[in-house]
Write an enzyme that holds these catalytic residues in place. Structure first.
Site, PDB file in Angstrom:
ATOM      1  N   ARG A  13     -39.462 -18.930 -23.960  1.00 25.30           N
ATOM      2  CA  ARG A  13     -39.741 -17.680 -24.706  1.00 25.30           C
ATOM      3  C   ARG A  13     -39.137 -17.630 -26.108  1.00 25.30           C
ATOM      4  O   ARG A  13     -38.771 -16.561 -26.585  1.00 25.30           O
ATOM      5  CB  ARG A  13     -39.287 -16.455 -23.895  1.00 25.30           C
ATOM      6  CG  ARG A  13     -39.966 -16.298 -22.562  1.00 25.30           C
ATOM      7  CD  ARG A  13     -41.472 -16.084 -22.645  1.00 25.30           C
ATOM      8  NE  ARG A  13     -42.070 -16.243 -21.329  1.00 25.30           N
ATOM      9  CZ  ARG A  13     -42.655 -17.367 -20.919  1.00 25.30           C
ATOM     10  NH1 ARG A  13     -42.801 -18.395 -21.724  1.00 25.30           N
ATOM     11  NH2 ARG A  13     -43.142 -17.447 -19.705  1.00 25.30           N
ATOM     12  N   SER A  37     -41.444  -8.068 -19.986  1.00 24.92           N
ATOM     13  CA  SER A  37     -40.134  -8.482 -19.449  1.00 24.92           C
ATOM     14  C   SER A  37     -39.037  -8.133 -20.450  1.00 24.92           C
ATOM     15  O   SER A  37     -39.074  -8.581 -21.594  1.00 24.92           O
ATOM     16  CB  SER A  37     -40.107  -9.988 -19.204  1.00 24.92           C
ATOM     17  OG  SER A  37     -41.052 -10.324 -18.235  1.00 24.92           O
ATOM     18  N   GLU A  96     -35.480 -10.608 -23.789  1.00 28.94           N
ATOM     19  CA  GLU A  96     -36.716 -11.272 -24.236  1.00 28.94           C
ATOM     20  C   GLU A  96     -37.377 -10.390 -25.301  1.00 28.94           C
ATOM     21  O   GLU A  96     -37.930 -10.872 -26.292  1.00 28.94           O
ATOM     22  CB  GLU A  96     -37.666 -11.464 -23.044  1.00 28.94           C
ATOM     23  CG  GLU A  96     -38.959 -12.168 -23.437  1.00 28.94           C
ATOM     24  CD  GLU A  96     -39.828 -12.535 -22.248  1.00 28.94           C
ATOM     25  OE1 GLU A  96     -39.285 -12.937 -21.196  1.00 28.94           O
ATOM     26  OE2 GLU A  96     -41.064 -12.407 -22.368  1.00 28.94           O
TER      27      GLU A  96
END
Ligand SMILES: Cc1cc2nc3c(=O)[nH]c(=O)nc-3n(C[C@H](O)[C@H](O)[C@H](O)COP(=O)(O)OP(=O)(O)OC[C@H]3O[C@@H](n4cnc5c(N)ncnc54)[C@H](O)[C@@H]3O)c2cc1C
Length: 302
Positions: free
Chosen positions: A175, A224, A297
């Site tokens: 990510r 998320s 994130e």
């Protein structure tokens, strides 16, 4: 830079400049104050002109679909740039290679790949972001991510200098990618594998169903909140949150999704400060109770 100076510049630039633009409706959380300057270039020429004139005069933030960002309630002091229609083209370069503008949605690109019998981009049908955002986040799901299909990225830096970078020269992490922050992705080239669109379609449907079963949809969220701490434990982050924090924990209208503990939700009118308090509280509790330090994130825009 003074508003009056920007106004003068705006007359000659191929793009729309707005002052004190509300950004609340431009992100999935539905949270945030205003942008001092909001710029929508109408062409690459307009974007480069703006960057050259604005260089070193203030902060810049590049906004994609806003599905992974948390803005502040206070005004963003600087320019928010959003690429629009002229950065939304998709074309086939050969039977397995596609070039797509940074403003194309990942869903649209996955559909294009399917219609052209190209497999490998199916995972994008589950991600509500743009290509630009997907590159920056190395987005992915169901064990596939951008790095698996990216061939090259075309970009311009905040000084207005254009470049193309081959994907094999970029370090991709879970990510995130290791590229400087002062870049605007313009387009990217992807390579898949030939397969029948019928098979691709079936696979995409399967993924979408799986995703809808596991995660909440049609809510105000940034996806998320934290990354899975892959090198510290086998447990998923939602399991750690569930074990450390009561699911009913809230700060005003900032709440934890009942369906997925790593999805935080703006129930109605949550303030940015409330969402940040919830994020910090959960992070502290998980650290205290499991010893694991979580990384966000979600991109928190200061
Ligand atoms: C319901 C929901 C489900 C989600 N599911 C997933 C999932 O399964 N997998 C996953 O990985 N993510 C998921 N996400 C998170 C998010 O959709 C992805 O990270 C997405 O790729 C972000 O794209 P965006 O265009 O919305 O980027 P934004 O949120 O607008 O921006 C994210 C970052 O990308 C940068 N950026 C955006 N465009 C550009 C550009 N053109 N040039 C340079 N930088 C740029 C921004 O500056 C920012 O740092 C989900 C989010 C939601 C709300």
């Amino acid at each position: 830079m003074k508003k009056e100076d920007i106004k003068k510049l705006a007359l000659s630039i191929d793009g729309d400049i707005f002052f004190d633009q509300s950004i609340k409706n431009l992100n999935w959380f539905n949270i945030g104050g205003k942008a001092e300057i909001f710029f929508k270039p109408k062409s690459l020429k307009g974007l480069i002109e703006y960057l050259k004139l604005y260089a070193n005069r203030g902060k810049i933030f590049v906004l994609g679909n806003g599905s992974n960002v948390l803005f502040d309630d206070e005004k963003y002091q600087g320019t928010i740039i959003k690429l629009g229609k002229n950065f939304s083209n998709i074309a086939l370069l050969d039977r397995e290679t596609i070039i797509a503008g940074a403003a194309v949605t990942q869903k649209k690109l996955s559909e294009f790949a399917k219609d052209n019998n190209i497999s490998g981009l199916e995972f994008m049908s589950c991600i509500p972001g743009s290509i630009g955002g997907g590159i920056r986040m190395n987005s992915g799901c169901f064990k596939k991510e951008f790095k698996d299909i990216l061939i090259s990225i075309q970009l311009v830096d905040f000084k207005g200098i254009m470049r193309s970078i081959p994907a094999d020269k970029i370090k991709f992490n879970y990510r995130s990618i290791e590229l400087p922050k002062d870049l605007i992705f313009l387009s990217a080239t992807f390579k898949g594998k030939e397969k029948s669109s019928f098979e691709i379609n079936n696979f995409m449907k399967e993924l979408i169903i799986k995703k809808e079963l596991a995660q909440p949809t049609k809510i105000k969220t940034g996806g998320s909140t934290f990354k899975n701490p892959i090198n510290q434990t086998d447990k998923k982050v939602w399991e750690l949150i569930r074990s450390a924090v009561p699911n009913e924990t809230n700060y005003g209208d900032a709440i934890i999704s009942e369906k997925h503990a790593n999805f935080f939700v703006n129930k109605k009118n949550a303030k940015s400060e409330e969402m940040k308090s919830l994020i910090n509280f959960v992070k502290d509790q998980v650290k205290k109770k499991t010893g694991i330090k979580l990384d966000t994130e979600i991109v928190i825009v200061e």
